[in-house]
Enzyme design. Structure first.
Site, short mmCIF file in Angstrom:
data_model
loop_
_atom_site.label_atom_id
_atom_site.label_comp_id
_atom_site.label_asym_id
_atom_site.label_seq_id
_atom_site.Cartn_x
_atom_site.Cartn_y
_atom_site.Cartn_z
N ASP A 13 0.82 -1.22 0.00
CA ASP A 13 0.00 0.00 0.00
C ASP A 13 0.85 1.26 0.00
O ASP A 13 0.66 2.17 -0.82
CB ASP A 13 -0.90 0.06 1.25
CG ASP A 13 -2.04 -0.95 1.20
OD1 ASP A 13 -2.32 -1.48 0.11
OD2 ASP A 13 -2.65 -1.18 2.26
N ARG A 93 1.11 5.31 17.40
CA ARG A 93 0.69 6.35 16.43
C ARG A 93 1.17 7.75 16.80
O ARG A 93 1.69 8.46 15.92
CB ARG A 93 -0.84 6.33 16.24
CG ARG A 93 -1.39 5.05 15.62
CD ARG A 93 -0.53 4.51 14.53
NE ARG A 93 -1.14 3.38 13.82
CZ ARG A 93 -0.50 2.62 12.96
NH1 ARG A 93 0.78 2.83 12.71
NH2 ARG A 93 -1.12 1.63 12.36
N ASP A 122 -6.78 4.66 13.23
CA ASP A 122 -5.41 5.15 13.01
C ASP A 122 -5.35 6.47 12.25
O ASP A 122 -4.54 7.34 12.53
CB ASP A 122 -4.57 4.08 12.32
CG ASP A 122 -4.26 2.92 13.27
OD1 ASP A 122 -4.12 3.19 14.48
OD2 ASP A 122 -4.16 1.78 12.81
N SER A 174 -5.46 -8.02 8.12
CA SER A 174 -4.77 -6.74 8.22
C SER A 174 -4.06 -6.74 9.57
O SER A 174 -4.68 -6.93 10.62
CB SER A 174 -5.80 -5.61 8.15
OG SER A 174 -5.21 -4.43 8.62
N1 ARG Z 1 -8.13 -1.80 16.60
C1 ARG Z 1 -6.80 -1.51 17.01
C2 ARG Z 1 -6.63 -0.05 17.28
O1 ARG Z 1 -7.40 0.73 16.80
C3 ARG Z 1 -5.77 -2.04 16.05
C4 ARG Z 1 -5.78 -1.52 14.67
C5 ARG Z 1 -4.68 -2.17 13.95
N2 ARG Z 1 -4.57 -1.88 12.57
C6 ARG Z 1 -4.47 -2.86 11.65
N3 ARG Z 1 -4.24 -2.52 10.42
N4 ARG Z 1 -4.63 -4.10 11.96
O2 ARG Z 1 -5.75 0.35 17.97
#
Ligand code: ARG
Length: 420
Positions: A13, A93, A122, A174
């Site tokens: 990506d 993040r 995110d 993912s």
């Molecule tokens: N749901 C979790 C969070 O918002 C993890 C997100 C992870 N992202 C991914 N692409 N799997 O912190």
């Protein structure tokens, strides 16, 4: 937009995003790859960025800063989103956002970019954190504004442009990873009734296949773990070692239907062996070293810090103030905790501290009891006074539904003893 700094994982990506940003905006693209541990750094990432058209590729090892500046405050606070998620993705993040801003300043860039979709948490975390640190920077998310290509289209797009794409198999999930945990979503996991298939897990063995139980000792200072089995370890090494050890006993799997910031319920699987053990041990040590009132208040703080971290508000004044409160409150959380790793569970089996509030002479029922039993009478008379007053004037007995009349009952009478 003339120059943009893209958060670059080296995956398909973001590799496509480098070329896409250049073509769509005629912008110079600088990439930033942040190693936050747990295998997040792919090999050859800088070369791949250049092959995709980046003018410069930064690769930063931020593992130490991640643990010290983000993971540790979360441990001290006991921050678990909805009581279970140790926040691995959410904690990384703001660190990555901060580095994006710092690189943008160094490069004189006018924008930053990330590869998040428009549906997750995110994107919010990146956007909000970047704007908090420098509101003049534009934030671009190609996936959110029309780049949206299928995997096959992305591969074709990359091949046409001679981009060196990663030769990994398409994962059915993912996945986001850093040293504090692995976050796995999508695919068959989207049915919350479906048990996670074996291939979801990479850090933990199936608990039923774990070896014989072991007992470990975690040492804490000022609310954070500093040693394992009496051996002082640096903060990164400690987490990495514990991930391996606890993972090998099947500890650290979390299956959670969680509430995203954007209003969606989402099924998430986490693997966070070190985080699960450290949080459990930390809580046990708090129980020994903090007062009843501190423990009650800190539950509120933990929930607040967890929610705000999840929601991307790391750089708010309230959060900075709370982290300061927690840091001072945790000064006394020092000592050792024994944890038994046993087929997927981590049970606390012992704790001790030089700051322990546990007083054996007060607690014991054996000889040496120093508690003044007779004083309990006076204490209870005063403690119970308001309830006695209320019950006397407002028919307190009416709050109790009669029990005895509805219960099966046996009554034995003493036999009369005849004398003579
Ligand atoms: N749901 C979790 C969070 O918002 C993890 C997100 C992870 N992202 C991914 N692409 N799997 O912190």
């Amino acid at each position: 937009m003339k120059k943009v700094v893209l958060a670059y994982s080296g995956g398909l990506d973001t590799s496509v995003a480098v070329a896409w940003l250049r073509e769509r905006y005629e912008a110079e693209v600088v990439t930033l790859t942040v190693d936050v541990g747990g295998g997040s750094l792919r090999s050859g990432v800088a070369d791949r960025a250049i092959s995709a058209g980046a003018s410069r590729a930064y690769v930063v090892d931020a593992r130490r800063q991640f643990v010290e500046g983000f993971v540790r405050p979360a441990v001290r606070a006991g921050a678990l989103y909805q009581g279970v998620y140790p926040l691995a993705t959410a904690l990384a993040r703001p660190l990555i956002a901060q580095l994006l801003v710092e690189v943008a300043h160094r490069e004189g860039a006018d924008a930053v970019a990330h590869g998040c979709t428009g549906k997750g948490n995110d994107q919010v975390r990146f956007d909000v954190a970047v704007k908090a640190l420098d509101a003049s920077l534009e934030v671009v998310a190609p996936m959110r504004i029309g780049m949206g290509l299928s995997r096959d289209q992305e591969i074709e797009y990359a091949l046409e442009r001679g981009i060196d794409i990663p030769v990994t198999h398409a994962s059915p999930y993912s996945i986001d990873v850093n040293l504090w945990g692995r976050s796995i979503e999508t695919g068959v996991l989207e049915d919350p009734w479906v048990a996670p298939p074996r291939d979801v897990y990479a850090w933990t063995v199936d608990p039923s296949e774990a070896p014989s139980p072991v007992e470990i000792t975690l040492g804490f200072e000022a609310g954070v773990p500093v040693s394992l089995d009496g051996r002082e370890l640096d903060p990164v090494e400690l987490v990495e070692t514990l991930n391996e050890l606890a993972g090998s006993h099947g500890v650290g799997r979390i299956d959670h239907v969680e509430d995203r910031l954007v209003g969606i319920k989402s099924r998430e699987i986490y693997e966070a062996p070190a985080a699960v053990v450290i949080h459990a041990a930390h809580k046990a040590l708090e129980g020994l070293t903090l007062s009843k009132d501190q423990l009650r208040f800190d539950r509120l703080v933990a929930a607040e810090v967890a929610q705000a971290t999840y929601d991307g508000l790391w750089f708010s004044g309230l959060q900075a103030n709370l982290r300061e409160y927690v840091r001072t409150a945790q000064r006394v959380v020092e000592g050792e905790v024994r944890v038994r790793l046993d087929h997927g569970t981590s049970a606390i089996v012992g704790r001790r501290s030089p700051n322990s509030l546990y007083d054996h002479a007060l607690a014991t029922y054996d000889a040496g009891d120093a508690f003044d039993h007779a004083s309990a009478v006076g204490f209870i008379a005063i403690f119970g006074l308001p309830l006695r007053t209320e019950a006397g004037r407002q028919d307190g007995a009416s709050w109790a539904t009669p029990l005895l009349d509805d219960l099966p009952l046996e009554v034995a009478d003493a036999e009369a003893v005849l004398v003579g």
